[in-house]
Write an enzyme that holds these catalytic residues in place. Sequence first.
Site, mmCIF file in Angstrom:
data_model
loop_
_atom_site.group_PDB
_atom_site.id
_atom_site.type_symbol
_atom_site.label_atom_id
_atom_site.label_comp_id
_atom_site.label_asym_id
_atom_site.label_seq_id
_atom_site.Cartn_x
_atom_site.Cartn_y
_atom_site.Cartn_z
ATOM 1 N N CYS A 392 0.626 -1.206 -0.098
ATOM 2 C CA CYS A 392 0.046 -0.150 -0.035
ATOM 3 C C CYS A 392 0.960 1.143 0.147
ATOM 4 O O CYS A 392 1.512 1.622 -0.954
ATOM 5 C CB CYS A 392 -0.808 -0.134 1.156
ATOM 6 S SG CYS A 392 -2.339 1.157 0.886
ATOM 7 N N HIS A 499 -3.819 -5.253 1.106
ATOM 8 C CA HIS A 499 -3.287 -5.781 2.374
ATOM 9 C C HIS A 499 -4.032 -7.376 2.992
ATOM 10 O O HIS A 499 -4.782 -7.918 2.337
ATOM 11 C CB HIS A 499 -4.140 -4.692 3.602
ATOM 12 C CG HIS A 499 -3.629 -3.474 3.948
ATOM 13 N ND1 HIS A 499 -2.413 -3.185 4.209
ATOM 14 C CD2 HIS A 499 -4.210 -2.296 3.024
ATOM 15 C CE1 HIS A 499 -2.376 -1.891 4.129
ATOM 16 N NE2 HIS A 499 -3.271 -1.268 3.567
#
Length: 554
Positions: A392, A499
């Site tokens: 991310c 994630h």
Amino acid sequence: MTARCVMVLGTSSGAGKSWIATALCRHYARQGLRVAPFKAQNMSNNARVVSGLSPSPAGGGLGWGPAAPPSTAAGPSPQPSPQGGEGANPQAPLGEIGSAQYFQALAARAVPDVRMNPLLLKPEADTRSQVLLLGQVSRELSALPWRGRSERVWPPIAAALDALRAENDVVVIEGAGSPAEINLMASDVVNLRVARHADAACLLVTDIDRGGAFAHLYGTWALLPAADRARIRGFVLNKFRGDAGLLAPAPEQLQALTGVPTVAVVPMRFGHGLPEEDGVFDDRPVGFDDKTGSGADGSSASSYQNDIDAPRRIAIVAYPRISNLDEFQPLKNVPGLTLAWARTPAALAGADTIVLPGSKATAADLAWLRAQGLDAAIAAHAARGARVLGICGGLQMLGEALIDEHGVESTDNAPGLGLLPLVTCFERAKTVRHATQRFGALTGAWAALSRVPVTGYEIHSGRTVQHPAMAARGDVAREVMAGLAWQNGAGNVLGVYLHGLFEDAAVLRALFGADAPALDAVFDGLADAIEQAFAPGVLDALVQRRTPANARVR
């Protein structure tokens, strides 16, 4: 139905409220009760994607959509039936809640949704947070001063709690910090105001390992208004090490002063399988001894390992606004692996893999990383052909440039670390969604992930694409998962938006040939622990709204 409410309050942050609330969720679920967790306000950059608020059905009221199957930490998880009844809407938008309530919902065998943590504060700086109400970013609330928010947010908080109470037999409520923070009582929306609204039976938990536990309990109790003191049904001594017989006569003296019994002495539990409490990462020393609490070599190095001779070492860069660090919990349970939190170049030495995790303030954390000299250390690691992973915000840092024309995170554009030929443009709209994808063909150091399916979630601002000028020169990142993952030409640098990579059992098997404990086993272990620690009958009495007679310390 109107659920009975049990509330876990603490004498301070870090007292153990989150894991005890999780254990209570599983305990009551094992009794065949419908259980939901609740925390009115959470401050954490550890968040999960869950079901959000759907349009109100005809006639008013709140409607709630069913959650997508949750991404699970460390193996299979419960797959409960969605709650929400007639108001359920499969098109409901997704939202964010704190990770603690996400795991508590799974422990309760419930589908996580935004009611369980209606107000989430995600710190972006020491004096500024992004505010999410019912799972969605509110720029208006984010701009208000702390004390100015309470009356604005209380009605939806109360409505969310009432909705959960209407659907369940028990709601396990977690407080925040301490209920005796007298400077904040007037604007409280997470501790005493919630306890009163829910008519909750309360436990007051303290961390006895820090010392001063009885003073903390007495002082907290003494600072509460008399009517709120009456809600405290028991004191809990958490994180205890040693001979419980040495506690006497303090519990009896404390009860004489307050009228409140000490109903549980909970042993210190390291490696319980849950991520650490919100905002806290586990940096116990190498070779940490569960019995003594000391490092095997007396050191205070910021790492954790369950095997002193672990041949593999993963270093995670711990920048100030690190987010979603809970997704690394499964790595602590992998045999032969050392997990280290790195804030200096020296802490990266000897690592097989360097991970740049998520960040709530990517540009600021990238500047911090450079100020520590970590950028040069990461570049040298990559130049040796060793593995680098960006997740991310970490993926965004690995690119060539971060462009922020709208001032989403910064008023300036910034160069990236230059390890992937990518550019990220920040956008006002936030991407929040679940994802189930499959890696394409990877090469080099990450080849083991080729064709591996993975389930996870996205929470990010920004869109990442190939750097056009670099592509014209022939420097092209290999897109190994459409719009979600890229690899450098040498094969050792990988960036992903998804994630939950290490929470996926297939990924753990591919990379390490190992499995982490299933969540169900973790939750049952927590419930077993509190059932052994609490005085007989106390846990049942809490949901029967009566104080157990003659409760004694165990």
